[in-house]
Design a protein around this motif. Structure first.
Motif, PDB file in Angstrom:
ATOM      1  N   ARG A   1     -11.886   1.288   4.885  1.00  0.00           N
ATOM      2  CA  ARG A   1     -11.343   1.052   3.758  1.00  0.00           C
ATOM      3  C   ARG A   1      -9.989  -0.827   3.719  1.00  0.00           C
ATOM      4  NH1 ARG A   1      -8.287   5.967   6.979  1.00  0.00           N
ATOM      5  NH2 ARG A   1      -7.354   4.220   8.159  1.00  0.00           N
ATOM      6  N   SER A   2      -9.435  -0.521   2.833  1.00  0.00           N
ATOM      7  CA  SER A   2      -9.122  -1.953   2.517  1.00  0.00           C
ATOM      8  C   SER A   2      -7.685  -2.032   3.024  1.00  0.00           C
ATOM      9  CB  SER A   2      -8.050  -2.147   0.759  1.00  0.00           C
ATOM     10  OG  SER A   2      -7.498  -1.559   1.215  1.00  0.00           O
ATOM     11  N   PRO A   3      -7.763  -3.997   3.701  1.00  0.00           N
ATOM     12  CA  PRO A   3      -6.949  -4.324   4.588  1.00  0.00           C
ATOM     13  C   PRO A   3      -5.351  -3.701   4.314  1.00  0.00           C
ATOM     14  CG  PRO A   3      -8.407  -6.086   4.205  1.00  0.00           C
ATOM     15  CD  PRO A   3      -8.320  -4.537   3.240  1.00  0.00           C
ATOM     16  N   LYS A   4      -5.237  -3.743   2.685  1.00  0.00           N
ATOM     17  CA  LYS A   4      -3.796  -3.196   2.465  1.00  0.00           C
ATOM     18  C   LYS A   4      -3.785  -1.627   3.172  1.00  0.00           C
ATOM     19  CE  LYS A   4      -2.371  -6.274  -1.768  1.00  0.00           C
ATOM     20  NZ  LYS A   4      -2.194  -5.910  -2.984  1.00  0.00           N
ATOM     21  N   LEU A   5      -5.157  -1.310   2.394  1.00  0.00           N
ATOM     22  CA  LEU A   5      -4.624   0.467   2.927  1.00  0.00           C
ATOM     23  C   LEU A   5      -4.411   1.164   4.200  1.00  0.00           C
ATOM     24  CD1 LEU A   5      -4.274   3.354   2.284  1.00  0.00           C
ATOM     25  CD2 LEU A   5      -6.931   3.386   1.535  1.00  0.00           C
ATOM     26  N   ASP A   6      -4.938   0.011   4.855  1.00  0.00           N
ATOM     27  CA  ASP A   6      -5.370   0.353   6.343  1.00  0.00           C
ATOM     28  C   ASP A   6      -3.908  -0.453   7.144  1.00  0.00           C
ATOM     29  OD1 ASP A   6      -6.955   0.837   7.855  1.00  0.00           O
ATOM     30  OD2 ASP A   6      -8.045  -0.382   8.406  1.00  0.00           O
TER      31      ASP A   6
END
Length: 263
Positions: free
Chosen positions: A203-208
């Motif tokens: 998952r992308s860092p932002k979504l994480d």
């Protein structure tokens, strides 16, 4: 997150929620859900497990038909609920919502995912979605007779390692592999086999960051609820059923509460 409990052989199903979902829970030790894409032979697997001990009705408030039945094995009584055939659990149709809510809120002791061995890649999409919700599952690799006819070979041991759950090859029409399937269900239900399922981690860092932040808030409000990461992800995707379950407090009913078996 592995749901391990102090008592050996104790069921993990949520009895009150199952009763609310219309399941008769008298004289039941373990609850088994059957999930799978349409046309995987799921009904044949269901018939092999339950024989003539089955009946049909509708899900509460839905026009979706439900079949349930039972069998006994190793001195335990198993209730089998045949979920609607679906390609996903994203709740975009009534069938998907019924199947997803049963696994999430009813917390069956084992979810058997019936897959078509000749179309494994397509069928694994549902399997991975089931494993996002529950870590107690068995993959029933059905239609192995057709796979053999089409010269398709599947390394079931490698697949089991990758998924972190038992994988049982079957040809339900010939009753091939059914004793092994029943034994695998018992091992997962009783806790002898602890599943360590594959979970999607890319998952992308932002979504994480968003998922972690929301998971922390959910933990504060609903301590003890399993798989809150998955719930957070569904909230971020605007899943109305999950949003409503948080608003109404229904999500809090998922805590490991009543493990007692009715006498």
């Amino acid at each position: 997150m592995n749901q391990q409990h102090n008592c050996e052989n104790c069921p993990v199903h949520h009895k009150e929620n199952l009763i609310r979902l219309g399941i008769a829970m008298d004289r039941v030790d373990y609850v088994i859900a059957l999930a799978g894409n349409p046309n995987t032979g799921k009904s044949t697997v269901f018939n092999n497990l339950t024989g003539l001990r089955q009946h049909t009705g509708n899900w509460p408030g839905k026009t979706v038909t439900r079949a349930e039945g039972g069998y006994s094995y190793a001195d335990k009584r198993y209730k089998v609920v045949d979920l609607p055939g679906t390609y996903s659990l994203l709740s975009t149709s009534t069938d998907e919502e019924v199947a997803r809510n049963f696994i999430l809120f009813g917390r069956p002791d084992v979810t058997v995912i019936v897959a078509d061995a000749t179309r494994l890649e397509r069928n694994l999409n549902l399997a991975l979605q089931v494993l996002e919700i529950t870590d107690r599952a068995v993959l029933c690799l059905n239609l192995m007779d057709e796979a053999r006819r089409n010269k398709i070979e599947i390394d079931t041991r490698a697949l089991s390692r990758e998924l972190g759950i038992p994988v049982i090859p079957t040809a339900a029409r010939q009753k091939e592999g059914m004793p092994e399937l029943i034994a695998a269900i018992e091992e997962v239900a009783s806790g002898k086999f602890v599943c360590r399922p594959h979970r999607i981690k890319s998952r992308s860092p932002k979504l994480d960051h968003a998922v972690k932040t929301l998971t922390k808030k959910l933990e504060d409000q609903f301590p003890g609820v399993p798989n809150l990461n998955w719930v957070a992800l569904r909230l971020l995707e605007g899943d109305q059923t999950i949003i409503e379950a948080v608003r109404s407090g229904e999500l809090g009913l998922l805590k490991p509460a009543d493990f007692s078996i009715p006498s």
